[in-house]
Every structure is written in C-alpha cells, then in structure tokens.
Scaffold this motif. Structure first.
Motif, short mmCIF file in Angstrom:
data_model
loop_
_atom_site.label_atom_id
_atom_site.label_comp_id
_atom_site.label_asym_id
_atom_site.label_seq_id
_atom_site.Cartn_x
_atom_site.Cartn_y
_atom_site.Cartn_z
N ALA A 144 0.74 21.21 3.12
CA ALA A 144 1.63 20.15 3.60
C ALA A 144 1.11 19.50 4.87
CB ALA A 144 3.03 20.71 3.85
N ASP A 145 0.39 20.27 5.70
CA ASP A 145 -0.11 19.74 6.97
C ASP A 145 -1.54 20.21 7.19
OD1 ASP A 145 2.32 18.40 8.08
OD2 ASP A 145 3.13 20.45 7.97
N GLY A 146 -2.16 19.67 8.26
CA GLY A 146 -3.51 20.08 8.61
C GLY A 146 -4.58 19.17 8.03
N PRO A 147 -5.86 19.52 8.28
CA PRO A 147 -6.97 18.65 7.87
C PRO A 147 -7.14 18.53 6.36
CG PRO A 147 -7.78 20.75 8.72
CD PRO A 147 -6.32 20.71 9.00
N ARG B 1 -2.35 13.62 2.69
CA ARG B 1 -2.47 12.30 3.30
C ARG B 1 -3.91 11.97 3.68
NH1 ARG B 1 0.47 15.42 6.99
NH2 ARG B 1 -0.67 16.00 8.90
N HIS B 2 -4.70 13.00 4.03
CA HIS B 2 -6.11 12.76 4.38
C HIS B 2 -6.92 12.40 3.14
CE1 HIS B 2 -5.79 13.80 8.58
NE2 HIS B 2 -5.17 14.94 8.29
N PHE B 3 -6.70 13.09 2.05
CA PHE B 3 -7.45 12.79 0.84
C PHE B 3 -7.05 11.43 0.27
CE2 PHE B 3 -7.95 17.37 1.11
CZ PHE B 3 -9.29 17.50 0.82
N HIS B 4 -5.81 11.11 0.44
CA HIS B 4 -5.32 9.79 0.02
C HIS B 4 -6.09 8.69 0.75
CE1 HIS B 4 -1.50 7.03 0.72
NE2 HIS B 4 -2.60 6.33 0.66
N LEU C 254 0.82 -1.21 0.00
CA LEU C 254 0.00 0.00 0.00
C LEU C 254 0.86 1.26 0.00
CD1 LEU C 254 -2.86 -0.98 2.47
CD2 LEU C 254 -3.07 -0.57 0.01
N ARG C 255 1.93 1.24 0.79
CA ARG C 255 2.81 2.42 0.82
C ARG C 255 3.39 2.69 -0.56
NH1 ARG C 255 4.09 0.54 6.20
NH2 ARG C 255 5.65 -0.92 5.39
N ARG C 256 3.79 1.65 -1.23
CA ARG C 256 4.38 1.82 -2.56
C ARG C 256 3.34 2.23 -3.60
NH1 ARG C 256 7.18 -3.58 -4.01
NH2 ARG C 256 7.64 -2.39 -5.91
N ALA C 257 2.13 1.71 -3.48
CA ALA C 257 1.10 1.98 -4.48
C ALA C 257 0.50 3.37 -4.33
CB ALA C 257 -0.01 0.93 -4.39
N LEU C 258 0.39 3.85 -3.10
CA LEU C 258 -0.35 5.09 -2.85
C LEU C 258 0.54 6.32 -2.69
CD1 LEU C 258 -3.07 3.69 -0.42
CD2 LEU C 258 -3.17 3.94 -2.90
N ALA C 259 1.82 6.14 -2.51
CA ALA C 259 2.70 7.30 -2.36
C ALA C 259 2.61 8.27 -3.53
CB ALA C 259 4.14 6.84 -2.15
N PRO C 260 2.55 7.80 -4.81
CA PRO C 260 2.45 8.76 -5.92
C PRO C 260 1.16 9.58 -5.89
CG PRO C 260 3.15 6.61 -6.71
CD PRO C 260 2.72 6.43 -5.30
N ILE C 261 0.11 9.04 -5.27
CA ILE C 261 -1.15 9.79 -5.19
C ILE C 261 -0.98 11.01 -4.31
CG2 ILE C 261 -3.58 9.66 -4.50
CD1 ILE C 261 -3.48 6.69 -5.11
N GLU C 262 -0.28 10.84 -3.19
CA GLU C 262 -0.02 11.98 -2.31
C GLU C 262 0.79 13.04 -3.05
OE1 GLU C 262 1.51 11.30 1.53
OE2 GLU C 262 0.09 9.71 2.04
N THR C 263 1.74 12.59 -3.87
CA THR C 263 2.55 13.54 -4.63
C THR C 263 1.68 14.34 -5.59
OG1 THR C 263 4.46 12.06 -4.50
CG2 THR C 263 4.50 13.75 -6.21
N LEU C 264 0.73 13.68 -6.23
CA LEU C 264 -0.17 14.38 -7.16
C LEU C 264 -1.07 15.37 -6.42
CD1 LEU C 264 -1.54 14.72 -9.96
CD2 LEU C 264 -3.02 12.80 -9.34
N LEU C 265 -1.67 14.93 -5.33
CA LEU C 265 -2.59 15.80 -4.59
C LEU C 265 -1.87 16.94 -3.90
CD1 LEU C 265 -4.97 13.10 -3.03
CD2 LEU C 265 -5.40 14.57 -5.02
N ALA C 266 -0.58 16.78 -3.66
CA ALA C 266 0.18 17.85 -3.01
C ALA C 266 0.20 19.13 -3.85
CB ALA C 266 1.61 17.39 -2.74
N GLU C 267 -0.14 19.03 -5.13
CA GLU C 267 -0.18 20.22 -5.98
C GLU C 267 -1.29 21.18 -5.57
OE1 GLU C 267 -0.21 19.40 -10.17
OE2 GLU C 267 1.08 17.62 -9.97
N VAL C 268 -2.34 20.67 -4.89
CA VAL C 268 -3.47 21.53 -4.51
C VAL C 268 -3.80 21.44 -3.03
CG1 VAL C 268 -4.56 21.53 -6.79
CG2 VAL C 268 -5.05 19.68 -5.17
N THR C 269 -2.97 20.76 -2.25
CA THR C 269 -3.23 20.63 -0.82
C THR C 269 -2.06 21.17 -0.01
OG1 THR C 269 -2.30 18.40 -0.81
CG2 THR C 269 -4.69 18.58 -1.12
#
Length: 270
Positions: free
Chosen positions: A207-210, A214-217, A190-205
């Motif tokens: 770094a921390d907070g609600p 990581r929360h959307f992931h 799971l860590r390997r499969a989902l890490a790229p998703i966090e990278t993608l969502l980081a463009e509009v989210t």
C-alpha cells in the motif's frame, strides 16, 4: 431603344418586355417576386446580352441554407476527426477554427457557431482521446486472465492508443509542463484513466513505500508516453531510422513488455 452595337440601352426592363408576369423566361415559382436587378438580368437575355442561367434568379438564401444544413449534420465524431488531422499536420499551435472547418468541409462561420475558439475544439478532441483510452484500458482490465496476462494486455491497449494518436502525447506533456490552458482538464482525465491501473497493480504491490502501486503507475506512464516526446527529436539522428515507423514501434513494444516482466518478477519474488 438600341445603341449602334445593337444592345439595349434601356434601364427599364419593361421596355424589353421581360417584366410581364407571363414571361416564359421567368420561372413560374418566382413570377411577380423577383427583384429589379433580377428582372434586369432577364431583360439582358431578351436584348442580346450573354445568357444568364435560371439558377441566378434563385434567391441567394437557398445556398446558405444548404451550407448551414451541412454544418448542422456534422457530428462530434466528424469534428474530432478533423481536429485530429489538423493537429497531426500543424500541431497544437496550428489549430484554428478555419483549418478544422476546411478539413471538415464546412464554413468556418458555421463551425464557430458551435465552437467559439480552437480551445473548445481541442477540449472536445481531448475528451474523445481519453474516452478511447479508458475504454481500451477497461477492456484489458476486465479480461478473465491471470494478473500477468492482464497487465500485458493493459500495456498493449495503452500502446495502441498512443501509437494511433502520437500527437496527443506531446501536447499533453507540454500542457502539463507549462500549466497550460488545458492542464487541469488533462489532470482530471488522467486521474480517471489511470486509477484502475493502480487497482490492478495493488494485487502485487504494498500500500505504501517505494514499491507502492502509485510508483509503478507513474513509471509505466513514463515508459510509454515519453518515447513519443523524446524520440522524434533524437531518434533519427541517434538511431539512424524513424522512431515512429512500424518496425521501430514494434521493437519499442517488445521492450516495454520486457520491462513489465522484470517488474512483475521482482514483485512476486519479494
């Protein structure tokens, strides 16, 4: 020597003339190399007993070698396909080496020479499942398209993987909830499969907070995977239809895309 019924009572094949090296009833490849019992079977033919096919004189090792060769030709992809079929029919608790061997068309003993237990078989199939998952997600993430389109392509790729393998969603949930034998291996996948998703969502989210990626992931994983664990239990009674039918899955897909649009709209407005 013959009995009243005309059948040979001799226990010596030489009396029936079948032990000669030049006997036409003995295949030339095996003359002089047959066992005493094989000579007796041939002697029975000379004495009026029921005919014995020449294949009976072939040493039994020939067939076992063929079976071993067939098992040796079995690829990992063949084994994974057999495991997937058994899991779909019997579930995780019904996964056995014997069931997988029967589905693959090989002897259980030959399969066990490569996979000592059902756990080894499941580990192989689990790795193949997450390889397919990562490949599908990577293709969606690598697309040359706006962020929103890439997120929707990612959702489609994720849904396609789970739609094709609904059994795994339930097994993964059960393993993680009970800290089962395969739980740590699943966490790593799971860590390997989902890490790229966090990278993608980081463009509009942030770094921390609600509203961190990581929360959307985790939320997206729940929206997609939980459908396949809960609805088989409550769907038919509550909704009146099969929640895993093509129509129901298409409806669910549209709902997931709507949720993603709501999230992205809220994130871009903030």
């Amino acid at each position: 020597m013959r009995s009243r019924r005309g059948r040979c009572r001799s226990r010596s094949p030489t009396r029936c003339g079948s032990n000669r090296r030049g006997d036409a009833r003995v295949p030339s490849a095996h003359r002089g190399r047959l066992s005493w019992n094989q000579h007796r079977r041939i002697a029975g033919n000379r004495c009026g007993r029921s005919p014995t096919s020449l294949s009976a004189t072939v040493p039994p090792q020939t067939k076992s070698k063929s079976a071993r060769a067939a098992a040796g030709d079995l690829t990992d992809a063949d084994v994974v396909a057999a495991v997937d079929a058994v899991l779909a029919e019997r579930g995780y608790d019904g996964l056995t080496v014997q069931a997988v061997a029967a589905r693959a068309g090989v002897r259980a003993a030959d399969l066990r020479a490569r996979f000592r237990s059902p756990h080894d078989l499941f580990d192989l199939a689990l790795a193949a499942y997450y390889d397919r998952h990562r490949t599908a997600l990577a293709a969606a993430l690598a697309a040359d398209a706006p962020l929103r389109d890439r997120v929707h392509q990612l959702v489609d790729a994720w849904l396609d993987t789970v739609d094709a393998n609904p059994t795994y969603a339930r097994i993964v949930q059960a393993q993680l909830a009970t800290d089962g034998r395969h739980a740590e291996r699943i966490r790593e996948h799971l860590r390997r499969a989902l890490a790229p998703i966090e990278t993608l969502l980081a463009e509009v989210t942030p770094a921390d907070g609600p509203l961190a990626a990581r929360h959307f992931h985790v939320s997206l994983a729940g929206v997609i995977a939980s459908y396949f664990t809960y609805t088989p239990i409550i769907g038919t009674r509550a909704w009146g239809n099969n929640p895993l039918s093509p129509g129901a899955l298409a409806e669910r897909r549209a709902h997931v895309h709507w949720i993603v649009d709501v999230w992205l709209d809220a994130l871009t407005r903030r």
